[in-house]
Write an enzyme that holds these catalytic residues in place. Sequence first.
Site, PDB file in Angstrom:
ATOM      1  N   ARG A  41      24.825 100.389  77.686  1.00  0.00           N
ATOM      2  CA  ARG A  41      25.373 101.565  78.298  1.00  0.00           C
ATOM      3  C   ARG A  41      25.495 102.713  77.305  1.00  0.00           C
ATOM      4  O   ARG A  41      25.546 103.877  77.667  1.00  0.00           O
ATOM      5  CB  ARG A  41      26.780 101.229  78.836  1.00  0.00           C
ATOM      6  CG  ARG A  41      26.776 100.269  79.998  1.00  0.00           C
ATOM      7  CD  ARG A  41      28.200  99.788  80.252  1.00  0.00           C
ATOM      8  NE  ARG A  41      28.171  98.338  80.316  1.00  0.00           N
ATOM      9  CZ  ARG A  41      29.264  97.617  80.555  1.00  0.00           C
ATOM     10  NH1 ARG A  41      30.431  98.188  80.719  1.00  0.00           N
ATOM     11  NH2 ARG A  41      29.199  96.298  80.615  1.00  0.00           N
ATOM     12  N   GLU A  97      18.371 105.285  71.906  1.00  0.00           N
ATOM     13  CA  GLU A  97      19.462 104.349  71.589  1.00  0.00           C
ATOM     14  C   GLU A  97      20.660 105.091  71.014  1.00  0.00           C
ATOM     15  O   GLU A  97      20.514 106.168  70.441  1.00  0.00           O
ATOM     16  CB  GLU A  97      18.966 103.347  70.537  1.00  0.00           C
ATOM     17  CG  GLU A  97      18.759 101.940  71.044  1.00  0.00           C
ATOM     18  CD  GLU A  97      20.044 101.199  71.386  1.00  0.00           C
ATOM     19  OE1 GLU A  97      21.089 101.834  71.675  1.00  0.00           O
ATOM     20  OE2 GLU A  97      20.009  99.967  71.373  1.00  0.00           O
ATOM     21  N   ASP A  98      21.820 104.486  71.153  1.00  0.00           N
ATOM     22  CA  ASP A  98      23.010 105.069  70.548  1.00  0.00           C
ATOM     23  C   ASP A  98      23.063 104.799  69.046  1.00  0.00           C
ATOM     24  O   ASP A  98      23.297 105.691  68.247  1.00  0.00           O
ATOM     25  CB  ASP A  98      24.282 104.541  71.248  1.00  0.00           C
ATOM     26  CG  ASP A  98      24.318 103.022  71.387  1.00  0.00           C
ATOM     27  OD1 ASP A  98      23.376 102.337  70.930  1.00  0.00           O
ATOM     28  OD2 ASP A  98      25.293 102.509  71.967  1.00  0.00           O
ATOM     29  N   ASP A 101      21.952  98.894  64.293  1.00  0.00           N
ATOM     30  CA  ASP A 101      22.812  98.178  63.360  1.00  0.00           C
ATOM     31  C   ASP A 101      21.951  97.122  62.659  1.00  0.00           C
ATOM     32  O   ASP A 101      21.206  97.446  61.736  1.00  0.00           O
ATOM     33  CB  ASP A 101      23.955  97.592  64.199  1.00  0.00           C
ATOM     34  CG  ASP A 101      25.070  96.970  63.387  1.00  0.00           C
ATOM     35  OD1 ASP A 101      25.311  97.444  62.269  1.00  0.00           O
ATOM     36  OD2 ASP A 101      25.709  96.031  63.873  1.00  0.00           O
ATOM     37  N   SER A 102      21.962  95.893  63.127  1.00  0.00           N
ATOM     38  CA  SER A 102      21.116  94.861  62.518  1.00  0.00           C
ATOM     39  C   SER A 102      19.639  95.100  62.828  1.00  0.00           C
ATOM     40  O   SER A 102      18.765  94.674  62.083  1.00  0.00           O
ATOM     41  CB  SER A 102      21.522  93.479  63.029  1.00  0.00           C
ATOM     42  OG  SER A 102      21.135  93.320  64.378  1.00  0.00           O
ATOM     43  N   PHE A 150      32.406 100.982  61.751  1.00  0.00           N
ATOM     44  CA  PHE A 150      32.355 100.766  63.188  1.00  0.00           C
ATOM     45  C   PHE A 150      32.769 102.056  63.873  1.00  0.00           C
ATOM     46  O   PHE A 150      33.895 102.517  63.725  1.00  0.00           O
ATOM     47  CB  PHE A 150      33.236  99.594  63.625  1.00  0.00           C
ATOM     48  CG  PHE A 150      32.886  99.152  65.011  1.00  0.00           C
ATOM     49  CD1 PHE A 150      31.794  98.320  65.225  1.00  0.00           C
ATOM     50  CD2 PHE A 150      33.594  99.614  66.112  1.00  0.00           C
ATOM     51  CE1 PHE A 150      31.427  97.951  66.514  1.00  0.00           C
ATOM     52  CE2 PHE A 150      33.230  99.252  67.405  1.00  0.00           C
ATOM     53  CZ  PHE A 150      32.147  98.414  67.597  1.00  0.00           C
ATOM     54  N   ARG A 163      34.087 105.245  75.022  1.00  0.00           N
ATOM     55  CA  ARG A 163      32.730 105.782  75.234  1.00  0.00           C
ATOM     56  C   ARG A 163      32.783 107.273  75.576  1.00  0.00           C
ATOM     57  O   ARG A 163      31.859 108.018  75.281  1.00  0.00           O
ATOM     58  CB  ARG A 163      32.039 105.051  76.383  1.00  0.00           C
ATOM     59  CG  ARG A 163      31.701 103.602  76.091  1.00  0.00           C
ATOM     60  CD  ARG A 163      30.781 103.074  77.188  1.00  0.00           C
ATOM     61  NE  ARG A 163      30.688 101.617  77.200  1.00  0.00           N
ATOM     62  CZ  ARG A 163      29.840 100.908  76.447  1.00  0.00           C
ATOM     63  NH1 ARG A 163      29.027 101.510  75.624  1.00  0.00           N
ATOM     64  NH2 ARG A 163      29.813  99.597  76.540  1.00  0.00           N
TER      65      ARG A 163
END
Length: 176
Positions: A41, A97-98, A101-102, A150, A163
């Site tokens: 989302r 994409e927002d 990360d990995s 984060f 969000r």
Amino acid sequence: MSDKIKVLFSEETVDEKIRELGEKISKDYEGKELHLICVLRGGSFFMCELSKRITVPVTIDFMSVSSYGQGTTSSGNIKIVKDLDDTITGKHVLVVEDIIDSGRTLSHLLELLESRRPESLALCTLLDKPDRRVVEVDVDYTGFEIPDLFVVGYGLDYAQKYRNLPYIGVVEIDEE
Ligand code: IMP
Ligand code: MG
């Protein structure tokens, strides 16, 4: 329980960055049509704003993959929760994409999309945490590179919250 949020990128800073990305993408795809794929989302807020800054004809579609649970750690498992509605074969596809990360989610997703034979396939992310990368991913457009923090807001959540923040912030988790 109330978490404290520290602003990392203000609303103005994010808007300006999205404007820059939109201009660059519009130049790169001049004379072409662009099919944007939003990864739900988190990517939805970014895709809406980005699409408004792109001047070539745009179509959009949505996909949902799950990799994270309620907390902040990755399970390493990727599952398609909602597939695309339209075919991407022969289209110029840009995945929006927002955050990366990995890289696990994206590498699986890009592999899947590539197998459907788009004319071209590129990746745009609002945020990138390169220090956290486990799987290599080629990113074509990046908004901001950030350290291992984060972050929330602008589509990004912590346990589904935050969000809707119009800026990007760092959550200081209050366990009390
Ligand atoms: P990856 O497979 O580890 O690259 O996972 C990327 C996904 O994890 C993103 O699309 C987000 O949904 C989530 N994620 C990673 N880092 C953050 C963060 O700092 N805040 C919120 N969500 C995050
Ligand atoms: Mg995401």
